[in-house]
Structure formats: structure tokens, C-alpha cells
Design a protein around this motif. Structure first.
Motif, PDB file in Angstrom:
ATOM      1  N   ASP A  28      36.378   6.722  52.744  1.00  0.00           N
ATOM      2  CA  ASP A  28      35.304   6.465  53.718  1.00  0.00           C
ATOM      3  C   ASP A  28      34.781   5.035  53.609  1.00  0.00           C
ATOM      4  OD1 ASP A  28      35.444   8.971  54.852  1.00  0.00           O
ATOM      5  OD2 ASP A  28      33.860   9.816  53.594  1.00  0.00           O
ATOM      6  N   ALA A  29      34.588   4.561  52.389  1.00  0.00           N
ATOM      7  CA  ALA A  29      34.096   3.188  52.213  1.00  0.00           C
ATOM      8  C   ALA A  29      35.132   2.178  52.692  1.00  0.00           C
ATOM      9  CB  ALA A  29      33.748   2.937  50.750  1.00  0.00           C
ATOM     10  N   HIS A  31      37.469   2.690  54.905  1.00  0.00           N
ATOM     11  CA  HIS A  31      37.603   2.810  56.365  1.00  0.00           C
ATOM     12  C   HIS A  31      36.445   2.120  57.075  1.00  0.00           C
ATOM     13  CE1 HIS A  31      38.677   4.628  60.247  1.00  0.00           C
ATOM     14  NE2 HIS A  31      39.878   4.691  59.705  1.00  0.00           N
ATOM     15  N   ARG A  32      35.240   2.192  56.486  1.00  0.00           N
ATOM     16  CA  ARG A  32      34.077   1.498  57.070  1.00  0.00           C
ATOM     17  C   ARG A  32      34.337  -0.018  57.082  1.00  0.00           C
ATOM     18  NH1 ARG A  32      29.796  -1.085  54.822  1.00  0.00           N
ATOM     19  NH2 ARG A  32      30.343  -0.321  52.761  1.00  0.00           N
ATOM     20  N   ILE A  33      34.846  -0.547  55.967  1.00  0.00           N
ATOM     21  CA  ILE A  33      35.158  -1.976  55.886  1.00  0.00           C
ATOM     22  C   ILE A  33      36.233  -2.331  56.912  1.00  0.00           C
ATOM     23  CG2 ILE A  33      36.176  -3.766  54.420  1.00  0.00           C
ATOM     24  CD1 ILE A  33      34.871  -2.302  52.012  1.00  0.00           C
ATOM     25  N   ARG A  35      37.078  -0.728  59.708  1.00  0.00           N
ATOM     26  CA  ARG A  35      36.553  -0.634  61.084  1.00  0.00           C
ATOM     27  C   ARG A  35      35.735  -1.871  61.422  1.00  0.00           C
ATOM     28  NH1 ARG A  35      34.993   4.511  59.719  1.00  0.00           N
ATOM     29  NH2 ARG A  35      32.837   3.860  59.743  1.00  0.00           N
ATOM     30  N   HIS A  36      34.949  -2.336  60.467  1.00  0.00           N
ATOM     31  CA  HIS A  36      34.144  -3.547  60.665  1.00  0.00           C
ATOM     32  C   HIS A  36      35.066  -4.731  60.972  1.00  0.00           C
ATOM     33  CE1 HIS A  36      30.941  -6.470  59.964  1.00  0.00           C
ATOM     34  NE2 HIS A  36      31.797  -7.133  59.207  1.00  0.00           N
ATOM     35  N   SER A  78      37.683  -5.744  49.948  1.00  0.00           N
ATOM     36  CA  SER A  78      37.341  -6.657  51.043  1.00  0.00           C
ATOM     37  C   SER A  78      38.268  -7.856  51.042  1.00  0.00           C
ATOM     38  CB  SER A  78      35.891  -7.140  50.898  1.00  0.00           C
ATOM     39  OG  SER A  78      35.001  -6.080  50.987  1.00  0.00           O
TER      40      SER A  78
END
Length: 189
Positions: A28-29, A31-33, A35-36, A78
Motif C-alpha cells: 500500500d505504501a 503503491h501510494r508513492i 500513484r503519486h 522513492s
């Protein structure tokens, strides 16, 4: 997650079930990065957020690097996603130059939510120059821009005070703005 990351750090071989558990916990973390990043990058959709997560995860586990904790893992993730996007943009740019699109001033590219691959490459080059001058500020930009981390998350990931993140962020943005603007006026990419 910390237990699994510590096992990797000690060089222990994780079985398939442990790899699945780690992936589930970080997905989830990551995927959030991702998607951003994909939301900011206008262009070929072949490398979507899910593909970016999977590529980065494989790259992260393949390095054999030790991760101190979740925040450190996400900071490294990242950076891995940044490198994947840059490599992808370089491949795309080598296949076609310009594509008939009008030039976009690079200083505007920092201010708008989407970036073309060429703008991403210019930002990456400027960020590499910043890394030579101020490595910590470059890490802050990496976490904030490429990782989508908040100032608090960036502070945790880098092990520095939030106030330091704010100072580095302000200084780095001003420096990058000047560099990208100079590149635009001198025609350097």
C-alpha cells in the motif's frame, strides 16, 4: 515489517511466505508513492503505478541492502522509483525527440502537477547537480517530489528534524528553480 527487514539486513534468506508477507505489508505504501509519481508524469502509460511498484520491489530486494526501518525502506523505495522513471523516460526520449509538442518552460514543470518525460530528465539532471552541492537537500527533494512523502515522513525517513526538512526544501526549490530556468535560457538539457 521491521522484523522482516531486519532478517534481510542480517543476510537471512527469506522463504516465499516471508517475501509474500513483506510485500503485503509494504504494498500500500509503495503503491501510494507510485500513484503519486504516475499522476505527475504525463506520457506513455505503459509503466503504470502497479508495474512501477513491482519493478521497484524487485529492485529493492535484489540489492541486498539493509533497511533500518519502514521509513528508511520507503525513502530507498522513492529513490528506486525515481531511477526507474528516469530510465524509462530516457528510453522513451531516445525513441522519439519532441513528438511535435510545444516546449514547456521547465520552471513551470515544477509548478504543475504533470511532467513530460523530458521535464523529468531535466529535473533529474538538476537534482544530480544539487546532490553534489548539498546531498541532504537532494535527499529531501527525492523524498518529497519522487516519493510523495510529507515533511514529517521525510524527516522520519532521513532521521532529521522536520524544521531541517523545511529549510532544506525551501533552499532546494529555490536552487532548482534557478538551475532549471538557467538551463531553459541557455538551451542546456
Amino acid at each position: 515489517m521491521t522484523r522482516l527487514l531486519n532478517a534481510l539486513k542480517r543476510g537471512e534468506e527469506l522463504d516465499a511466505q516471508a517475501h509474500d508477507e513483506l510485500f503485503t505489508r509494504v504494498y500500500d505504501a509503495l503503491h501510494r508513492i507510485a500513484r503519486h509519481q504516475r499522476a505527475r508524469w504525463k506520457g506513455n502509460e505503459t509503466l503504470n503505478a502497479t508495474a512501477l511498484v513491482h519493478e521497484a520491489y524487485i529492485k529493492l530486494l535484489g540489492t541486498g541492502a539493509g533497511y533500518e526501518n519502514r521509513s528508511h525502506f520507503l525513502a530507498v523505495a522513492s529513490r528506486a522509483m525515481r531511477h526507474l522513471l528516469i530510465s524509462y523516460a530516457q528510453r522513451q526520449a531516445s525513441q522519439k525527440r519532441g513528438n511535435g509538442e510545444p516546449d514547456l518552460p521547465l520552471d513551470e514543470a515544477l509548478l504543475i502537477p504533470q511532467q513530460r518525460g523530458e521535464d523529468l530528465l531535466a529535473l533529474d539532471e538538476a537534482l544530480e547537480r544539487l546532490k553534489d552541492k548539498d546531498p541532504r537537500a537532494a535527499q529531501v527533494v527525492e523524498c518529497r517530489v519522487f516519493g510523495g512523502l510529507s515533511a514529517d515522513e521525510t524527516a522520519d525517513a532521513l532521521g532529521i528534524a522536520r524544521r531541517t526538512v523545511s529549510r532544506d526544501w525551501s533552499a532546494a526549490c529555490a536552487w532548482l528553480y534557478g538551475e532549471l530556468r538557467q538551463d531553459l535560457t541557455t538551451g542546456v538539457s
